[in-house]
Scaffold this active site. Structure first.
Site, short mmCIF file in Angstrom:
data_model
loop_
_atom_site.label_atom_id
_atom_site.label_comp_id
_atom_site.label_asym_id
_atom_site.label_seq_id
_atom_site.Cartn_x
_atom_site.Cartn_y
_atom_site.Cartn_z
N HIS A 97 1.03 -1.27 0.07
CA HIS A 97 0.05 0.19 0.28
C HIS A 97 0.87 0.84 -0.13
O HIS A 97 0.27 1.97 0.46
CB HIS A 97 -1.10 0.41 1.25
CG HIS A 97 -2.05 -0.61 1.11
ND1 HIS A 97 -2.92 -1.39 1.91
CD2 HIS A 97 -2.10 -1.74 -0.28
CE1 HIS A 97 -3.87 -2.26 1.69
NE2 HIS A 97 -3.45 -3.15 0.43
N CYS A 149 4.49 13.70 -7.04
CA CYS A 149 2.46 13.87 -7.95
C CYS A 149 1.49 13.67 -7.51
O CYS A 149 1.74 12.36 -8.37
CB CYS A 149 4.08 14.85 -8.99
SG CYS A 149 2.76 16.05 -10.38
P1 OAD Z 1 -7.27 -3.08 10.53
O1 OAD Z 1 -7.39 -1.66 11.15
O2 OAD Z 1 -8.21 -3.11 9.65
O3 OAD Z 1 -7.05 -4.08 11.36
C1 OAD Z 1 -6.18 -4.63 11.90
C2 OAD Z 1 -6.38 -6.04 12.64
O4 OAD Z 1 -5.48 -5.65 13.81
C3 OAD Z 1 -7.63 -6.32 13.54
O5 OAD Z 1 -7.85 -7.55 13.02
C4 OAD Z 1 -7.02 -5.87 14.69
O6 OAD Z 1 -8.01 -7.32 15.77
C5 OAD Z 1 -6.28 -6.75 14.70
N1 OAD Z 1 -5.31 -5.94 15.74
C6 OAD Z 1 -4.98 -5.29 16.22
N2 OAD Z 1 -3.92 -4.90 17.39
C7 OAD Z 1 -3.01 -6.39 17.47
C8 OAD Z 1 -1.63 -5.86 18.24
N3 OAD Z 1 -1.63 -5.40 19.11
N4 OAD Z 1 -1.72 -7.92 17.67
C9 OAD Z 1 -2.11 -8.64 16.60
N5 OAD Z 1 -2.83 -7.67 16.28
C10 OAD Z 1 -3.88 -6.55 16.45
O7 OAD Z 1 -6.55 -3.13 9.62
P2 OAD Z 1 -5.06 -3.47 8.38
O8 OAD Z 1 -5.73 -5.08 8.45
O9 OAD Z 1 -3.96 -3.33 7.99
O10 OAD Z 1 -5.18 0.77 3.16
O11 OAD Z 1 -6.26 -2.77 7.06
C11 OAD Z 1 -6.34 -3.32 5.67
C12 OAD Z 1 -5.76 -2.29 4.90
O12 OAD Z 1 -7.47 -1.15 4.96
C13 OAD Z 1 -5.10 -0.76 5.43
O13 OAD Z 1 -3.72 -1.46 4.29
C14 OAD Z 1 -5.73 0.12 4.73
C15 OAD Z 1 -6.99 -0.13 4.68
O14 OAD Z 1 -7.86 0.51 3.79
C16 OAD Z 1 -5.44 1.50 2.21
O15 OAD Z 1 -5.60 2.45 3.26
C17 OAD Z 1 -4.83 1.41 0.73
#
Ligand code: OAD
Length: 244
Positions: free
Chosen positions: A119, A127
């Site tokens: 990402h 730009c």
């Molecule tokens: P999320 O915020 O959707 O999910 C975070 C996950 O981490 C959840 O399942 C939590 O339960 C888990 N979690 C939180 N704290 C934790 C810890 N200390 N140890 C283990 N697990 C933990 O984030 P992502 O899955 O990264 O993309 O989101 C994916 C994408 O959604 C992001 O990259 C972003 C967004 O759209 C873009 O911006 C394109």
């Protein structure tokens, strides 16, 4: 912390491992996960409504300021034991690919080398028109800085909702998922495609899927092992249990 003996044996023997990380890995560094509530000034906005080309077209200043705020938050934090455990795994497993959805750059800061940033990276600015990268830019607080070459608006080099992922990075991630023996899904809610499909691609090719998360996700019923808890605690304990 104890782990299933068959998982420890498997990890000791594996020569090809791929891991996908999400915002949960950086949570213990002090960064909010993507779907956590926002704070302060930004509490009224949903991240989904700011991270899109439409949002930038509608109100570029709002989107620029939100990323400037997040960029400062990232600058203030350091990798945590979960990031460092992944560096250790890379040293021990002959073929290791780290695939991340995080834009914070903390894996590289920790010392991981083979990192695919699906990402993008929030510290890079480019730009929005001609794609030229900008090393420096003046921010007068009034308007979005412009490209020195073509005058287009500058934007963070991250992937927004509805935008394509960097092709080479995605292809390498798919290849790593399809050829690994073990696939880790760590700290990701697994709801954003195409990253979320990587665990299934690995599983369909016979890889063992291991999930590390605070709570169950849509992937959990399909995972061979679900290690529930904080990645900053589970991963270092796992490294110690497998490789001593
Ligand atoms: P999320 O915020 O959707 O999910 C975070 C996950 O981490 C959840 O399942 C939590 O339960 C888990 N979690 C939180 N704290 C934790 C810890 N200390 N140890 C283990 N697990 C933990 O984030 P992502 O899955 O990264 O993309 O989101 C994916 C994408 O959604 C992001 O990259 C972003 C967004 O759209 C873009 O911006 C394109």
């Amino acid at each position: 912390m104890t782990f299933p003996a068959d998982l420890l044996t498997l990890l000791l023997r594996t020569s090809k491992l791929a891991a996908l990380t999400g915002a949960g890995v950086s949570q213990e560094s002090g960064l909010r996960t993507f779907r956590d509530a926002q704070s302060g000034l930004w509490a009224q906005y949903r991240p989904e409504d700011l991270a899109s080309p439409e949002a930038f077209a509608r109100d570029p200043k709002l989107v620029w300021d939100w990323y400037a705020w997040r960029r400062e938050a990232v600058k203030a934090v350091r990798p945590n034991p979960g990031h460092y455990a992944l560096v250790e795994i890379e040293k021990r497993v002959p073929h290791f690919t780290l695939i991340t959805q995080n834009v914070d750059g903390l894996h590289r800061m920790a010392g991981s080398r083979n990192v695919l940033e699906l990402h993008g990276n929030i510290q890079r600015v480019r730009c929005s028109e001609c794609y030229a990268f900008a090393e420096t830019w003046g921010d007068d607080g009034e308007s979005v800085p412009r490209c020195e070459i073509c005058g287009g608006l500058l934007r963070p080099d991250v992937v927004w909702f509805g935008e394509a992922l960097p092709r080479e990075q995605l292809e390498a991630a798919v290849e790593a998922a399809r050829t690994c023996d073990v696939f880790f899904s760590i700290g990701t809610s697994g709801v954003v495609q195409p990253a979320a499909s990587l665990a299934y691609a690995a599983r369909n090719r016979g890889a063992v899927v291991v999930e590390v998360n605070l709570e169950p996700t849509p992937l959990t019923p399909k995972a061979d092992f679900f290690l529930q808890g904080k990645s900053g605690e589970i991963l270092p304990a796992l490294v110690k249990a497998v490789w001593g």
